[in-house]
Design an enzyme around this catalytic site. Structure first.
Site, PDB file in Angstrom:
ATOM      1  N   LYS A 174       0.866  -1.102  -0.005  1.00 17.13           N
ATOM      2  CA  LYS A 174       0.078  -0.068   0.032  1.00 17.13           C
ATOM      3  C   LYS A 174       0.951   1.257  -0.247  1.00 17.13           C
ATOM      4  CE  LYS A 174      -2.728   3.284   1.712  1.00 17.13           C
ATOM      5  NZ  LYS A 174      -1.914   4.571   1.650  1.00 17.13           N
ATOM      6  N   GLU A 249       8.974   2.446  10.999  1.00 16.55           N
ATOM      7  CA  GLU A 249       9.982   3.408  11.062  1.00 16.55           C
ATOM      8  C   GLU A 249       9.139   4.801  11.234  1.00 16.55           C
ATOM      9  OE1 GLU A 249      13.152   3.596  11.040  1.00 16.55           O
ATOM     10  OE2 GLU A 249      13.537   1.433  10.823  1.00 16.55           O
ATOM     11  N   CYS A 283      12.832  11.852   7.166  1.00 18.72           N
ATOM     12  CA  CYS A 283      12.975  11.421   8.505  1.00 18.72           C
ATOM     13  C   CYS A 283      14.403  11.515   9.175  1.00 18.72           C
ATOM     14  CB  CYS A 283      12.240  10.033   8.792  1.00 18.72           C
ATOM     15  SG  CYS A 283      13.134   8.783   7.998  1.00 18.72           S
ATOM     16  N   GLU A 384       8.718  16.674  15.507  1.00 15.93           N
ATOM     17  CA  GLU A 384       9.159  16.469  14.154  1.00 15.93           C
ATOM     18  C   GLU A 384       8.189  17.544  13.313  1.00 15.93           C
ATOM     19  OE1 GLU A 384       8.276  12.754  11.651  1.00 15.93           O
ATOM     20  OE2 GLU A 384      10.360  12.939  11.159  1.00 15.93           O
TER      21      GLU A 384
HETATM   22  C1  UN1 Z   1      13.603   8.751   5.009  1.00  9.26           C
HETATM   23  O1  UN1 Z   1      13.800  10.160   5.250  1.00  9.26           O
HETATM   24  O2  UN1 Z   1      12.386   8.163   5.388  1.00  9.26           O
HETATM   25  O3  UN1 Z   1      19.448   8.583   4.886  1.00  9.26           O
HETATM   26  C2  UN1 Z   1      14.653   7.923   4.537  1.00  9.26           C
HETATM   27  C3  UN1 Z   1      18.900   9.422   4.107  1.00  9.26           C
HETATM   28  C4  UN1 Z   1      18.172   8.424   2.919  1.00  9.26           C
HETATM   29  C5  UN1 Z   1      16.830   7.703   3.318  1.00  9.26           C
HETATM   30  C6  UN1 Z   1      15.919   8.659   4.061  1.00  9.26           C
HETATM   31  N1  UN1 Z   1      18.792   7.666   2.485  1.00  9.26           N
HETATM   32  O4  UN1 Z   1      18.665  10.392   4.227  1.00  9.26           O
END
Ligand code: UN1
Length: 495
Positions: A174, A249, A283, A384
């Site tokens: 999804k 995550e 993230c 965040e």
């Molecule tokens: C994300 O933002 O969910 O290390 C992943 C990094 C990328 C992956 C980010 N390779 O910023």
């Protein structure tokens, strides 16, 4: 005419059972990018049925053969990289160079996991008994539900789908409704590479409709989710009730630590890239900069000067440094933190507003924003934001920097700039996030190492690297007794 896309179920491209569709627009220009099935629970049920039907044969397919299909999918991604990157920029906004990186990350993961077709190592070990053999092998979990976000719309699905497939699971996928074209491109590559029907199924739609059914359906044995902490916690509760393993995550509140002795020009490059790359919508983005007192003023001044020069625009234009925010809800959320930061007493040093100048009026643009004089407990230093906003915090010592760094509800990525090797190692030791960088920003993880974090970032799992195999397999421990007699473990003296 806007192109229509379908779900992928049992090897067929199908509309939603309801026949409903929704449109997605380019966040930089407002132009239509595609129309997609607005799926519902029935479509998920079809996908689960197809996955359950396909799972036994896929499980029985030798892992190296599964790996070869992944390898061929990787070849397709390489061939189509430029087109996929442009389509990715058009649907979610990140600048083209970064969109190429997103596709490349999927390519890297696909090749890496193709290689796992011939590894997936277990252990062989001596038995405590004579004439007895002991080993452990990996077994697939069954049918896996993968729920993914829009910010890395090809890379993150590949982190889940590739390890799930190579270890012999069937998948119900999804993708985010804000970036379904990249999901389509990835699924299409796997289908064209020869993946048998039903092994991978994609259902496009909204979280409340599709995602919730994926989580709840008893035919799905494991959930792998990347997205917000709020949604992740709800999923965790539902999975707990259903007795279903779940890998989460859920974002970060990452910091860059800058010590007095740091190479400030290098640190500045790292902050600009980590705070404003992908418009702060990673993230791993650096939304805090923790600076030692002696260099704080100079660093703040140089950062503001650089941030003010960043050029906003359509990610397809080579002159653009920072693309749009993905949608109006996210734009409003980012904007709300400006008032929050001001009310808390932080100084808005630059940015802080949406921008509508000329062409930018057609999209969701927000100025790169720096708050100074932030303190560790402020909401802008704890929550965040997921946009181009970073907050500077002044500290006296390395120990204080580490304490401030660790004092947030997330634990994904930290970076430290220093030339002092002792300080660097003390920081590596004291920092409690899942990723630590020395003299590099907080973003840019590579796919063959574990990725993930502590506290509210995750629930103890890691993605990528061999850690991903642990998520998508169960250990099966095998004892073979060839003594021809009853042997009792832990009771050898009675033999
Ligand atoms: C994300 O933002 O969910 O290390 C992943 C990094 C990328 C992956 C980010 N390779 O910023």
């Amino acid at each position: 005419m806007t192109q229509q896309y379908q779900n992928f179920i049992a090897g067929e491209w199908r509309p939603a059972r309801s026949g409903e569709r929704f449109g997605r627009e380019n966040p930089a220009t407002g132009e239509a990018t595609g129309r997609y099935p607005r799926s519902g629970p029935d479509d998920v049920r079809d996908a689960v049925c197809a996955a359950q039907a396909a799972a036994p044969l896929w499980r029985a397919t030798p892992a190296p053969k599964r790996g070869e299909i992944l390898f061929r999918a990787g070849e397709i991604l390489v061939r189509e990289k430029e087109r996929f990157a442009r389509e990715l920029t058009e649907e979610m906004g990140k600048v083209l160079a970064e969109a190429r990186g997103d596709i490349q990350e999927a390519i890297d993961m696909t090749y890496y996991m193709a290689g796992e077709g011939r590894r997936q190592f277990g252990q062989t070990t001596p038995s405590e008994l004579p004439d007895k053999f002991a080993m452990s092998v990996r077994a697939p979990v069954g049918v896996v539900g993968c729920i993914t976000p829009w910010n890395f719309p090809m890379a993150i699905p590949s982190w889940k789908i590739m390890p799930a497939l190579v270890t012999g699971n069937a998948v119900v996928f999804k993708p985010s409704q804000y970036a379904p074209k990249s999901a389509y491109n990835l699924v299409r590559a796997l289908a064209d590479a020869g993946l048998p029907p039903g092994v991978l199924n994609m259902v496009v739609g909204e979280g409340a409709q599709v995602g919730a059914t994926v989580v709840e359906h008893p035919g799905i044995d494991l959930i792998s989710f990347t997205g917000s902490n709020a949604v992740g916690r709800t999923i965790a509760r539902q999975c707990a009730d259903a007795g279903k393993p779940v890998s989460l995550e859920m974002g970060g509140k990452n910091a860059i630590l800058i010590l007095d002795d740091a190479d400030l020009a290098l640190a500045l490059d790292g902050v600009i890239w980590s705070a404003f790359g992908t418009t702060g919508q990673r993230c791993t983005a650096a939304s805090r900069v923790i600076v030692q007192a002696a260099v704080y003023d100079e660093f703040a001044e140089r950062l503001v000067a650089r941030a003010e020069r960043l050029r906003l625009g359509n990610g397809l234009e080579p002159t653009t440094d920072v693309g749009p925010i993905v949608n109006s809800d996210q734009l409003r959320k980012v904007d709300s933190y400006i008032t929050i930061g001001r009310d808390e007493g932080a100084t808005l040093a630059c940015g802080g507003a949406t921008t509508n100048v000329g062409e930018l009026g057609k999209g969701y643009f927000f100025q790169p924003t720096v708050f100074t004089d932030a303190t560790p407990s402020m909401r802008i230093a704890q929550e965040e934001i997921f946009g181009p906003v970073t907050a500077l915090i002044k500290v006296g010592s390395l120990d204080e920097a580490i304490e401030v760094n660790n004092g947030v509800p997330y634990g994904l990525s930290t970076s430290i700039y220093t030339r002092d090797v002792n300080a660097a190692f003390r920081a590596i030791e004291g920092i409690t996030t899942g990723l630590v960088y020395v003299n590099a920003g907080t973003i840019g993880a590579e796919i063959h190492l574990p990725f993930g974090g502590t506290r509210g970032t995750g629930n103890g799992h890691r993605e990528a690297g061999t850690a991903a195999l642990d998520t998508f397999t169960e250990w099966k421990t095998v004892y073979i007794d060839y003594s021809g007699q009853l042997q009792k473990a832990q009771m050898t003296e009675e033999l």
